[in-house]
Design a protein around this motif. Structure first.
Motif, PDB file in Angstrom:
ATOM      1  N   ALA A  86       0.652  -1.165  -0.014  1.00 24.54           N
ATOM      2  CA  ALA A  86      -0.085  -0.036   0.019  1.00 24.54           C
ATOM      3  C   ALA A  86       0.882   1.211   0.059  1.00 24.54           C
ATOM      4  O   ALA A  86       0.437   2.326  -0.704  1.00 24.54           O
ATOM      5  N   ASP A  87       1.909   1.124   0.912  1.00 26.23           N
ATOM      6  CA  ASP A  87       2.801   2.403   0.803  1.00 26.23           C
ATOM      7  C   ASP A  87       3.438   2.475  -0.436  1.00 26.23           C
ATOM      8  O   ASP A  87       3.477   3.713  -0.867  1.00 26.23           O
ATOM      9  N   LYS A  88       3.934   1.486  -1.294  1.00 22.30           N
ATOM     10  CA  LYS A  88       4.546   1.648  -2.525  1.00 22.30           C
ATOM     11  C   LYS A  88       3.622   2.296  -3.521  1.00 22.30           C
ATOM     12  O   LYS A  88       3.748   3.288  -4.379  1.00 22.30           O
ATOM     13  N   ALA A  89       2.337   1.761  -3.366  1.00 24.92           N
ATOM     14  CA  ALA A  89       1.313   2.120  -4.350  1.00 24.92           C
ATOM     15  C   ALA A  89       1.183   3.693  -4.088  1.00 24.92           C
ATOM     16  O   ALA A  89       0.854   4.449  -5.294  1.00 24.92           O
ATOM     17  N   ALA A  90       1.036   3.973  -2.980  1.00 27.24           N
ATOM     18  CA  ALA A  90       0.669   5.507  -2.539  1.00 27.24           C
ATOM     19  C   ALA A  90       1.851   6.333  -3.111  1.00 27.24           C
ATOM     20  O   ALA A  90       1.582   7.672  -3.697  1.00 27.24           O
ATOM     21  N   ALA A  91       3.013   5.859  -2.973  1.00 24.44           N
ATOM     22  CA  ALA A  91       4.332   6.708  -3.358  1.00 24.44           C
ATOM     23  C   ALA A  91       4.352   6.680  -4.957  1.00 24.44           C
ATOM     24  O   ALA A  91       4.753   7.712  -5.607  1.00 24.44           O
ATOM     25  N   ASP A  92       3.974   5.800  -5.680  1.00 22.99           N
ATOM     26  CA  ASP A  92       3.968   5.761  -7.019  1.00 22.99           C
ATOM     27  C   ASP A  92       2.818   6.577  -7.424  1.00 22.99           C
ATOM     28  O   ASP A  92       3.139   7.305  -8.629  1.00 22.99           O
ATOM     29  N   ALA A  94       1.670   9.314  -5.844  1.00 22.02           N
ATOM     30  CA  ALA A  94       2.239  10.701  -5.445  1.00 22.02           C
ATOM     31  C   ALA A  94       3.348  11.117  -6.491  1.00 22.02           C
ATOM     32  O   ALA A  94       3.275  12.423  -7.145  1.00 22.02           O
ATOM     33  N   ALA A  95       4.148  10.154  -6.676  1.00 16.68           N
ATOM     34  CA  ALA A  95       5.242  10.355  -7.717  1.00 16.68           C
ATOM     35  C   ALA A  95       4.678  10.995  -9.386  1.00 16.68           C
ATOM     36  O   ALA A  95       5.089  11.539  -9.935  1.00 16.68           O
ATOM     37  N   GLU A  98       2.933  14.164  -9.142  1.00 16.62           N
ATOM     38  CA  GLU A  98       3.813  15.326  -9.268  1.00 16.62           C
ATOM     39  C   GLU A  98       4.531  15.405 -10.326  1.00 16.62           C
ATOM     40  O   GLU A  98       4.664  16.499 -10.886  1.00 16.62           O
ATOM     41  N   ALA A  99       4.966  14.152 -11.174  1.00 12.60           N
ATOM     42  CA  ALA A  99       5.175  14.380 -12.475  1.00 12.60           C
ATOM     43  C   ALA A  99       4.159  14.973 -13.538  1.00 12.60           C
ATOM     44  O   ALA A  99       4.445  15.748 -14.473  1.00 12.60           O
ATOM     45  N   ALA A 100       3.178  14.689 -13.206  1.00 13.86           N
ATOM     46  CA  ALA A 100       1.751  15.307 -14.204  1.00 13.86           C
ATOM     47  C   ALA A 100       1.799  16.748 -13.821  1.00 13.86           C
ATOM     48  O   ALA A 100       1.518  17.432 -14.843  1.00 13.86           O
ATOM     49  N   ALA A 101       1.754  17.099 -12.575  1.00 20.26           N
ATOM     50  CA  ALA A 101       1.762  18.751 -12.227  1.00 20.26           C
ATOM     51  C   ALA A 101       2.927  19.298 -12.746  1.00 20.26           C
ATOM     52  O   ALA A 101       3.160  20.498 -13.214  1.00 20.26           O
ATOM     53  N   ALA A 102       4.234  18.662 -12.792  1.00 20.37           N
ATOM     54  CA  ALA A 102       5.392  19.365 -13.304  1.00 20.37           C
ATOM     55  C   ALA A 102       5.466  19.549 -14.883  1.00 20.37           C
ATOM     56  O   ALA A 102       6.092  20.673 -15.483  1.00 20.37           O
ATOM     57  N   LYS A 103       4.845  18.764 -15.508  1.00 21.20           N
ATOM     58  CA  LYS A 103       4.705  18.793 -16.964  1.00 21.20           C
ATOM     59  C   LYS A 103       3.466  19.651 -17.520  1.00 21.20           C
ATOM     60  O   LYS A 103       2.495  19.220 -17.127  1.00 21.20           O
ATOM     61  N   ALA A 104       3.914  20.796 -17.730  1.00 21.60           N
ATOM     62  CA  ALA A 104       2.976  21.883 -17.975  1.00 21.60           C
ATOM     63  C   ALA A 104       2.324  21.501 -19.422  1.00 21.60           C
ATOM     64  O   ALA A 104       2.989  21.272 -20.165  1.00 21.60           O
ATOM     65  N   ARG A 105       0.889  21.679 -19.508  1.00 21.49           N
ATOM     66  CA  ARG A 105       0.468  21.753 -20.749  1.00 21.49           C
ATOM     67  C   ARG A 105       0.847  22.625 -21.850  1.00 21.49           C
ATOM     68  O   ARG A 105       0.995  24.002 -21.311  1.00 21.49           O
TER      69      ARG A 105
END
Length: 122
Positions: A86-92, A94-95, A98-105
């Motif tokens: 569950a922790d690994k799934a949550a971390a994945d 979240a990552a 974060e990657a989707a938010a960093a990649k601006a349209r």
């Protein structure tokens, strides 16, 4: 004796032998009921030593406790593995967020656009 007669004779011998085998249990069981049942108990309960009984009870309790401890350890291990998954799934997740938010349209640069002219047909 002809071949057919020998064959027939063999068949009848087999039938008679099989019939005798079937009738044997009936004959053996028809002895009558002259024999009376015994009133004395044939099985006696062995006398147990209290120390041996206590030791056996203690051994059984120790074995039961060990089995319970094993089951609890297996349950805790399974819970730890489930929590790690569950922790690994949550971390994945979240990552990935974060990657989707960093990649601006890709959008047009609004500062270079001139505004206020309206639609011009030329």
């Amino acid at each position: 004796m002809t071949k057919r007669a020998a064959f027939s004779n063999t068949i009848w011998r087999t039938v008679v032998f099989a019939g005798a085998m079937l009738a044997t249990p009936l004959v053996a069981g028809c002895g009558g009921s002259d024999k009376k049942e015994s009133t004395t108990p044939t099985e006696t309960k062995p006398v147990e030593d209290p120390a041996v009984a206590e030791k056996a009870a203690a051994d059984a309790k120790a074995a039961e406790d060990a089995k319970a401890a094993e089951a609890k350890a297996a349950e805790e291990k399974a819970a730890a593995e489930a929590q790690a998954i569950a922790d690994k799934a949550a971390a994945d997740k979240a990552a990935a967020d974060e990657a989707a938010a960093a990649k601006a349209r890709p959008r047009a640069n609004t500062k270079s656009r001139k505004t206020g002219r309206g639609f011009i047909l030329s």
